[in-house]
Design a protein around this motif. Sequence first.
Motif, PDB file in Angstrom:
ATOM      1  N   VAL A  91      46.946  44.446  27.621  1.00 23.03           N
ATOM      2  CA  VAL A  91      47.696  43.145  28.374  1.00 23.03           C
ATOM      3  C   VAL A  91      46.342  42.165  28.676  1.00 23.03           C
ATOM      4  N   GLY A  92      45.245  42.606  29.321  1.00 19.42           N
ATOM      5  CA  GLY A  92      44.501  41.344  29.593  1.00 19.42           C
ATOM      6  C   GLY A  92      44.015  40.830  28.501  1.00 19.42           C
ATOM      7  N   TYR A  93      43.124  41.549  27.557  1.00 17.08           N
ATOM      8  CA  TYR A  93      42.439  41.028  26.465  1.00 17.08           C
ATOM      9  C   TYR A  93      43.396  40.195  25.683  1.00 17.08           C
ATOM     10  N   PRO A  94      44.655  40.555  25.160  1.00 15.82           N
ATOM     11  CA  PRO A  94      45.408  39.693  24.484  1.00 15.82           C
ATOM     12  C   PRO A  94      45.939  38.434  25.237  1.00 15.82           C
ATOM     13  N   LEU A  95      46.143  38.625  26.420  1.00 15.76           N
ATOM     14  CA  LEU A  95      46.618  37.314  27.100  1.00 15.76           C
ATOM     15  C   LEU A  95      45.532  36.315  27.234  1.00 15.76           C
ATOM     16  N   LEU A  96      44.279  36.952  27.400  1.00 21.41           N
ATOM     17  CA  LEU A  96      43.032  35.887  27.300  1.00 21.41           C
ATOM     18  C   LEU A  96      42.747  35.168  26.170  1.00 21.41           C
ATOM     19  N   VAL A  97      42.932  36.139  24.957  1.00 23.89           N
ATOM     20  CA  VAL A  97      42.645  35.595  23.598  1.00 23.89           C
ATOM     21  C   VAL A  97      43.705  34.492  23.531  1.00 23.89           C
ATOM     22  N   ALA A  98      45.084  34.804  23.751  1.00 20.17           N
ATOM     23  CA  ALA A  98      46.142  33.930  23.698  1.00 20.17           C
ATOM     24  C   ALA A  98      45.901  32.305  24.337  1.00 20.17           C
ATOM     25  N   ALA A  99      45.373  32.586  25.739  1.00 22.31           N
ATOM     26  CA  ALA A  99      44.987  31.563  26.441  1.00 22.31           C
ATOM     27  C   ALA A  99      43.927  30.655  25.668  1.00 22.31           C
ATOM     28  N   LEU A 100      42.871  31.069  25.343  1.00 19.16           N
ATOM     29  CA  LEU A 100      41.960  30.387  24.723  1.00 19.16           C
ATOM     30  C   LEU A 100      42.112  29.785  23.503  1.00 19.16           C
ATOM     31  N   GLU A 136      50.559  43.582  17.215  1.00 20.52           N
ATOM     32  CA  GLU A 136      49.169  43.655  16.815  1.00 20.52           C
ATOM     33  C   GLU A 136      49.064  42.148  15.806  1.00 20.52           C
ATOM     34  N   LYS A 137      50.218  41.854  15.138  1.00 21.85           N
ATOM     35  CA  LYS A 137      49.973  40.597  14.400  1.00 21.85           C
ATOM     36  C   LYS A 137      50.136  39.454  15.251  1.00 21.85           C
ATOM     37  N   TRP A 138      50.787  39.303  16.408  1.00 25.25           N
ATOM     38  CA  TRP A 138      50.816  38.421  17.539  1.00 25.25           C
ATOM     39  C   TRP A 138      49.137  38.196  17.776  1.00 25.25           C
ATOM     40  N   LEU A 139      48.513  39.221  18.193  1.00 23.98           N
ATOM     41  CA  LEU A 139      47.064  39.458  18.634  1.00 23.98           C
ATOM     42  C   LEU A 139      46.229  38.840  17.626  1.00 23.98           C
ATOM     43  N   ARG A 140      46.533  39.337  16.267  1.00 27.56           N
ATOM     44  CA  ARG A 140      45.699  38.837  15.167  1.00 27.56           C
ATOM     45  C   ARG A 140      45.966  37.227  14.768  1.00 27.56           C
ATOM     46  N   HIS A 194      38.799  32.168  16.444  1.00 29.23           N
ATOM     47  CA  HIS A 194      37.717  31.956  15.490  1.00 29.23           C
ATOM     48  C   HIS A 194      38.100  32.814  14.195  1.00 29.23           C
ATOM     49  N   SER A 195      38.305  34.328  14.522  1.00 30.08           N
ATOM     50  CA  SER A 195      38.643  35.053  13.381  1.00 30.08           C
ATOM     51  C   SER A 195      39.489  36.430  13.663  1.00 30.08           C
ATOM     52  N   THR A 196      40.279  37.085  12.856  1.00 27.81           N
ATOM     53  CA  THR A 196      40.923  37.940  13.191  1.00 27.81           C
ATOM     54  C   THR A 196      39.996  39.242  12.978  1.00 27.81           C
ATOM     55  N   VAL A 197      40.100  40.184  13.511  1.00 29.71           N
ATOM     56  CA  VAL A 197      39.329  41.373  13.568  1.00 29.71           C
ATOM     57  C   VAL A 197      40.196  42.292  12.527  1.00 29.71           C
ATOM     58  N   GLY A 198      39.578  42.189  11.487  1.00 33.01           N
ATOM     59  CA  GLY A 198      40.418  43.114  10.398  1.00 33.01           C
ATOM     60  C   GLY A 198      41.529  42.131   9.673  1.00 33.01           C
ATOM     61  N   VAL A 199      41.783  42.621   8.341  1.00 34.03           N
ATOM     62  CA  VAL A 199      42.874  41.926   7.518  1.00 34.03           C
ATOM     63  C   VAL A 199      43.894  43.135   7.444  1.00 34.03           C
ATOM     64  N   SER A 200      45.088  42.721   6.776  1.00 26.78           N
ATOM     65  CA  SER A 200      45.925  43.673   6.306  1.00 26.78           C
ATOM     66  C   SER A 200      45.616  43.838   4.808  1.00 26.78           C
ATOM     67  N   GLY A 201      45.125  45.107   4.452  1.00 27.79           N
ATOM     68  CA  GLY A 201      44.374  45.447   3.162  1.00 27.79           C
ATOM     69  C   GLY A 201      45.677  45.413   2.030  1.00 27.79           C
ATOM     70  N   SER A 202      46.744  44.949   2.579  1.00 29.81           N
ATOM     71  CA  SER A 202      47.739  45.123   1.421  1.00 29.81           C
ATOM     72  C   SER A 202      48.113  43.636   1.264  1.00 29.81           C
ATOM     73  N   ILE A 203      47.615  42.683   1.637  1.00 31.94           N
ATOM     74  CA  ILE A 203      47.727  41.216   1.559  1.00 31.94           C
ATOM     75  C   ILE A 203      46.713  40.335   2.153  1.00 31.94           C
ATOM     76  N   GLN A 238      35.471  40.090  20.697  1.00 37.14           N
ATOM     77  CA  GLN A 238      36.855  40.394  20.004  1.00 37.14           C
ATOM     78  C   GLN A 238      36.829  41.808  19.344  1.00 37.14           C
ATOM     79  N   PHE A 239      35.719  42.131  18.599  1.00 38.48           N
ATOM     80  CA  PHE A 239      35.808  43.387  18.093  1.00 38.48           C
ATOM     81  C   PHE A 239      35.813  44.689  19.160  1.00 38.48           C
ATOM     82  N   PHE A 240      34.888  44.491  19.835  1.00 37.48           N
ATOM     83  CA  PHE A 240      34.830  45.517  21.016  1.00 37.48           C
ATOM     84  C   PHE A 240      36.021  45.775  21.786  1.00 37.48           C
ATOM     85  N   SER A 241      36.553  44.426  21.945  1.00 33.55           N
ATOM     86  CA  SER A 241      37.927  44.605  23.129  1.00 33.55           C
ATOM     87  C   SER A 241      39.097  45.116  22.122  1.00 33.55           C
TER      88      SER A 241
END
Length: 382
Positions: free
Chosen positions: A21-30, A182-186, A193-202, A285-288
Amino acid sequence: MQEIAEIVFWASVALVVYTYVGYPLLVAALARLRPAVAAAGGYTGSVSVILAARDEERTIRARVEQFAQMLRAHEGQGEIIVVSDGSTDGTATEARRAEGAPVRVIELQENVGKAAALSLAAEQARGDVLVLADVRQRWAADALERLLRPFSDPRVGAASGELVIERDDGVMSGVGLYWRYEKWLRQNEARLHSTVGVSGSISAVRRSLFAPIPRGTLLDDVYWPLRVAMQGRRVAFVAHARAYDRLPSPRGEFRRKVRTLAGNYQLLALLPRALLPWANPISVQFFSHKILRLFVPWALIALLLASALADGLLYRAALALQVLLYTAGAIALFTSWLEKSSLASAAGSFMLLNAAAWLGFFTWASGRATRSWKKVDYATRR
């Protein structure tokens, strides 16, 4: 004992709440303070579409022809590279039969795994941008065009499309809900800055930035995007570049998640510098996002025990709530009694994902994490 139980209780609550909850909301705000990656102009450079396939005789030809059609609509030069990774059927033959396709087939006699197959194809690719896809998923007609748009921005080194999970019932609907979260967070991470990982299918990456993936790497779609970010480029998320997939059975999803989460431990051993802020601009982002989720199962166990040991109405209520949710989740996982309950489905999928994370540690620590590319059965739903 009371004091220790209370400390463990609140520390466990803090870790779980921050992670989900906390990390996703922090990322969304920033992310609201950061302009999105510009994608106004189209990318017209050369493209290499890479498909790593193993025993895909029935589907590979249609997939190659679909990409050939997309490439014809692309203004730049394009090619398709199919790596038949130790296939025991006619995958390579069917790929060569694709009509109107600028396809090159690399036929490997030995199954080397997806990571090595992708690296081999990248070495032989001619396109300035590598487009990576799986055989199973189908792409929207405009997906390639949309996926390539961010590359008109020189700051962008890679891009991930949007994997859309087709609607499902029962506990797997909870997994589908988790994937939308998960997609909303990415998307917000990519805007920051950058998403942590991508969808390997696309996904796609500039060939000049693609680092060879060590053979046996389980999370190739996290390893190479991290290497792109560590070279100072952004990894974009393109919400409307869509590929479509379906979920496997709960058992198949569990096996897939165990493998994926064991891969996170492996990734720490392969790329420890990704945790260093001066080496990786998305280290927090990677750690969180990736690493803290590995600790959540242990925090959940500690939380349950602390709730049982601590005195007080709050802790008794917390214990009762946990027992209720775990019971509902178990019923949703193993029976059809609560299949229409969104709460039970969400609880069941949460239990499934965290049980996989817990088992993933032992799978990795024992050295039993698979070193070869194994497919999950998506056809049988039980």
